[in-house]
Design a protein around this motif. Structure first.
Motif, short mmCIF file in Angstrom:
data_model
loop_
_atom_site.label_atom_id
_atom_site.label_comp_id
_atom_site.label_asym_id
_atom_site.label_seq_id
_atom_site.Cartn_x
_atom_site.Cartn_y
_atom_site.Cartn_z
N ASP A 1 32.89 45.16 37.54
CA ASP A 1 32.45 43.81 37.87
C ASP A 1 31.22 43.42 37.04
OD1 ASP A 1 32.63 41.43 39.37
OD2 ASP A 1 31.08 42.12 40.73
N LEU B 1 32.44 43.06 33.46
CA LEU B 1 33.40 41.96 33.39
C LEU B 1 32.70 40.62 33.50
CD1 LEU B 1 36.40 41.10 33.30
CD2 LEU B 1 36.42 41.29 35.79
N CYS B 2 31.80 40.51 34.49
CA CYS B 2 31.11 39.22 34.68
C CYS B 2 30.24 38.89 33.47
CB CYS B 2 30.24 39.28 35.94
SG CYS B 2 31.19 39.24 37.47
N ARG C 1 32.73 38.04 30.55
CA ARG C 1 33.48 36.78 30.70
C ARG C 1 32.55 35.57 30.65
NH1 ARG C 1 38.39 36.47 29.40
NH2 ARG C 1 39.12 35.11 31.08
N VAL D 1 39.49 42.27 40.43
CA VAL D 1 39.44 42.15 38.97
C VAL D 1 40.21 40.93 38.50
CG1 VAL D 1 40.18 43.23 36.81
CG2 VAL D 1 39.04 44.61 38.55
N ALA D 2 41.40 40.70 39.08
CA ALA D 2 42.22 39.56 38.66
C ALA D 2 41.52 38.23 38.96
CB ALA D 2 43.57 39.62 39.37
N ASN E 1 38.26 37.70 39.47
CA ASN E 1 37.07 37.56 38.63
C ASN E 1 37.44 37.17 37.19
OD1 ASN E 1 35.66 38.37 40.85
ND2 ASN E 1 34.54 40.01 39.82
N TRP E 2 38.46 37.81 36.66
CA TRP E 2 38.87 37.55 35.28
C TRP E 2 39.19 36.07 35.08
CZ3 TRP E 2 38.97 40.32 30.82
CH2 TRP E 2 39.71 39.80 29.76
N ALA F 1 35.65 33.01 34.09
CA ALA F 1 35.84 32.43 32.76
C ALA F 1 35.80 30.90 32.75
CB ALA F 1 37.16 32.91 32.17
#
Length: 532
Positions: free
Chosen positions: A255, A258-259, A262, A404-405, A407-408, A412
């Motif tokens: 996370d 990813l954050c 993104r 994850v899905a 957040n992705w 974005a």
């Protein structure tokens, strides 16, 4: 040496919860000023390093303390003191080896770990935290031993001592380094080194406590199992729990990267802007974690209680303890989640003045998520205590994939940006709760009643939330919307919410006299509050 008297599971949970109150006060003294000293950018370095530390800590300690406490509780129930000593000896050396490996990875590869999360300036904080993993591993061995004897007092005192040392060392170092003109990454490393100092203090206390209370253990005539057999049993119980817990720690770690990634790569924010946004999210996480910390004591206490009941084949007692624990978890967690959501903006404005405008929206979503977090923790503990360690893994993997899905996709979007992260958390834990409850219904001897568990606390929490919202609105009309007016209005709203909720919980009989008898001085308190 006579051993301390055992506590029933709610008595033990009450002792741990008392410690949690003290720790949360001390934690607020630590994290709130720290967030203001380091700012949003500096707090990001702190949070990234702590997320990496949490993964190693989870790998090292998530399953083994639960397995240790469960095996010791079962051996105690069967009156096998020599087996108890053998279990502890094997567990201690297992903790030691795992702790050394994890500490060396953090100490030798801080640059690579920081770069992997798109925050290279967090490397000093990672290095400062590296010794803490080994220290916490060894401390967990002693805590698991005491908890297996259904004695929660040493754990509580040790945790309070740990937080005291952390607060004193961390704040002092952060303040000094900032005042001396050092960079924010260096100040973050100084602040997080307080965690290492606190871990050392807790280890010293737990070692002394175990020796004083239990010595080398009670002599017995039973023949303990071979060390290899004990290790296999310990790992058989611990590995599924560790894997399940590691999924969420790994997801939190992903996370972070990813954050940050993104926000920069997809949403178009600069590195500086992304650090500020993620720092605000980290501050909201500090408050969002509060309800779960009050449920954790109950999860710790319920494991040896259910394990002992299952060892004696008292399956009805195990089901009763499980349903009561779920109901009490709802009574505690639901009003806290509602309160965080309803008063999210004034809480963030008061605790972190001058923070990013998104702070209130972040906390409002995370307040709703906190309830599902609490229930997932409780249901996972019940499944693990009953020998169904593998099922929490399934629910955590499913929840992690959802997080994850979500957040992705959402992070974005420039209009949503960091708000997508708490939405992902909410979806993640909602999925986990649904799956865990299904597993409980399948594997408990008696299916828990969802109506008995949730309906009455839900009614009380809804009315409480409306009261808090109304009192806060009236307060701002009377006192204004300046910082002092907002803070006073928020405090009045919290006070009104507490009173309304307590009255409704008693009136609706969400908590019974039987429940109250299980906590210290509970029968006397039930008479005072006229609980039937």
């Amino acid at each position: 040496m006579s051993e301390p008297r055992k506590q029933n599971y709610l008595h033990g949970a009450a002792i741990l919860a008392f410690g949690v109150v003290i720790m949360k006060i001390l934690g607020a003294i630590y994290k709130i000023p720290l967030g203001n000293i380091l700012g949003d950018e500096g707090y990001t370095h702190f949070l990234v390093a702590y997320n990496i530390y949490s993964v190693f800590l989870t790998l090292a300690t998530a399953g083994l303390p639960v397995a240790l406490s469960r095996l010791i509780a079962e051996a105690n129930t069967m009156d096998r003191p020599n087996q108890v000593r053998r279990i502890f000896s094997v567990a201690w050396w297992t903790f030691f080896v795992i702790g050394v490996v994890c500490t060396l990875i953090m100490a030798l590869f801080p640059n690579a770990l920081a770069d992997s999360l798109n925050d290279p300036e967090a490397r000093l904080s990672i290095l400062a935290l590296s010794p803490a993993v080994l220290l916490v591993c060894l401390t967990s061995a002693y805590r698991g031993y005491c908890q297996g004897h259904e004695n929660m007092t040493p754990t509580t005192v040790g945790q309070v001592l740990e937080v005291l040392a952390k607060v004193a060392a961390g704040l002092a170092l952060a303040w000094y380094l900032v005042r001396a003109g050092h960079s924010l990454p260096t100040a973050s490393a100084g602040a997080i080194f307080g965690v290492t100092v606190g871990s050392l203090a807790a280890l010293g206390y737990m070692f002394f406590c175990k020796r004083r209370l239990y010595g080398s253990g009670r002599a017995g005539t039973d023949i303990p199992e071979p060390r290899s057999c004990v290790l296999r049993t310990l790992l058989r119980v611990a590995i599924p729990i560790t894997l399940g817990s590691s999924v969420l720690s790994l997801i939190n770690l992903i996370d972070s990267g990813l954050c940050m990634g993104r926000l920069q790569d997809a949403a178009g924010f600069s590195y500086q802007e992304a650090k500020v946004l993620y720092g605000v999210y980290g501050k909201a996480q500090t408050l969002y974690n509060l309800p779960a910390s009050f449920i954790t004591p109950l999860t710790i206490s319920v494991v040896p209680a259910i394990s002992a009941a299952m060892a004696l084949r008292h399956r009805h007692d195990a089901s009763r303890i499980a349903e009561n624990s779920l109901r009490i978890a709802v009574v505690l967690a639901l009003p806290m989640g509602v309160g965080l959501s309803v008063l999210a903006t004034p809480i963030m404005d008061t605790v972190y003045p001058g923070s990013h405008a998104n702070g209130g929206e972040l906390l409002a979503i995370m307040g709703a998520a906190s309830f599902f977090v609490c229930m997932a923790l409780m249901m996972n503990a019940i499944l693990q205590a009953g020998g169904n360690e593998k099922y929490p893994i399934y629910s955590m993997v499913a929840g992690g994939i959802v997080k994850v899905a979500v957040n992705w996709v959402l992070v974005a979007e420039p209009e949503i940006n960091i708000l997508g992260a708490p939405v992902g958390t909410l979806c993640c834990y909602a999925v986990m709760c649904c799956m865990d409850f299904y597993f409980l219904c399948r594997h408990l001897p008696e299916r828990p009643s969802l109506a008995r568990i949730i309906v009455r606390p839900a009614i009380a929490s809804a009315v409480m939330g409306a009261a808090a919202w109304g009192v806060y609105g009236l307060g701002t009309l009377a006192l204004g919307t300046g910082r002092m007016g907002v803070a006073l209005s928020m405090l009045c709203a919290i006070g009104a919410a507490v009173i309304v909720y307590l009255v409704l919980v008693i009136a609706l009989r969400a908590v019974t006299r039987e429940d109250m008898r299980l906590i210290p001085k509970g029968d006397k308190l039930a008479r005072i509050l006229h609980i039937k």
